[in-house]
Enzyme design. Sequence first.
Site, mmCIF file in Angstrom:
data_model
loop_
_atom_site.group_PDB
_atom_site.id
_atom_site.type_symbol
_atom_site.label_atom_id
_atom_site.label_comp_id
_atom_site.label_asym_id
_atom_site.label_seq_id
_atom_site.Cartn_x
_atom_site.Cartn_y
_atom_site.Cartn_z
ATOM 1 N N PRO A 1 0.793 -0.924 0.150
ATOM 2 C CG PRO A 1 0.006 -0.853 2.023
ATOM 3 C CD PRO A 1 0.539 -1.713 1.441
ATOM 4 C CD GLU A 2 2.799 3.160 -3.610
ATOM 5 O OE1 GLU A 2 2.938 4.458 -4.405
ATOM 6 O OE2 GLU A 2 3.459 2.348 -4.752
ATOM 7 C CE LYS B 1 4.410 4.422 2.392
ATOM 8 N NZ LYS B 1 5.660 3.912 1.421
ATOM 9 C CG ASN C 1 8.700 -0.662 -4.917
ATOM 10 O OD1 ASN C 1 9.542 0.665 -4.495
ATOM 11 N ND2 ASN C 1 8.814 -1.856 -5.670
ATOM 12 N NE ARG D 1 10.250 -2.070 -2.054
ATOM 13 C CZ ARG D 1 9.410 -1.116 -1.501
ATOM 14 N NH1 ARG D 1 9.150 -0.435 -0.885
ATOM 15 N NH2 ARG D 1 7.855 -0.982 -1.411
#
Length: 262
Positions: free
Chosen positions: A2-3, A51, A166, A246
Amino acid sequence: MPEGDTIYALARRLHEVLADATLTHTDFRVPRWALTDLSGGRVTAVRSVGKHLFMDVERDDGSAVSIHSHLKMEGAWDVHRLGTRWRRPGHSARVVLRAGDTEAVGFNLGVLEVVTDPAAAVAHLGPDLLGDDWDPDLAVTNLAADPDTLVGAALLDQRLLAGVGNVFRSEICFLQRVSPYTRTGDVDLPAVVQTARRLLWDNRVRSVRCTTGVLIRGKELWVYGRDRKPCRRCGEAIVRSDLDGRVVYMCPRCQAGAAAGG
Ligand SMILES: [Zn+2]
């Protein structure tokens, strides 16, 4: 993963069902908070900061606490009508909150704590891209602090600005025509920050994350997840690589320039 936009939408959804409700039962299934009982408390707000998710509760003795959670990689919050079957395994539940016939369950939360000072829990964060107090100038200043940091790494550093994950870091770099491997000192940071804000803001209430403006399945994103597929702008094959552990995606042609310029 999740962002900021996902957590913003989640907070809104939880706020709609829990705000002003009195908790009739709470069950914290992590050792540190196992004895905590917030039943009788009234939920005053559910909100996001970056977040991070906060459920503010006014206890029956008048004191205020907040249930602070962070989904990290695997976490989720679901809302059910009491008595219906959960969609995720019961053993992964970390907290169960009931208010009347509404049940909110947090699963596999990366962070779960009950705090008396919610601001302190997020004091380390940079400006929240979706916050009421969003401060683009401070975000630019933070990103510029170390000109040798790679912009792809800086965008994920929540201490500099909060909310980019990401997917968005790849999309922001593509839209700015800048390689994620460019030093922040060589990047038009105000433009990067503006793009980040626009993408998160546009997506804060959408169910499908979209950066292209085309809400057709498979056409929502420019580069993320599109390894070896043709760039939507120039046709070059999208390249996937690893940046700070990442995955990051980019078009080697569109994002070849060292500086973003205008
Ligand atoms: Zn391209």
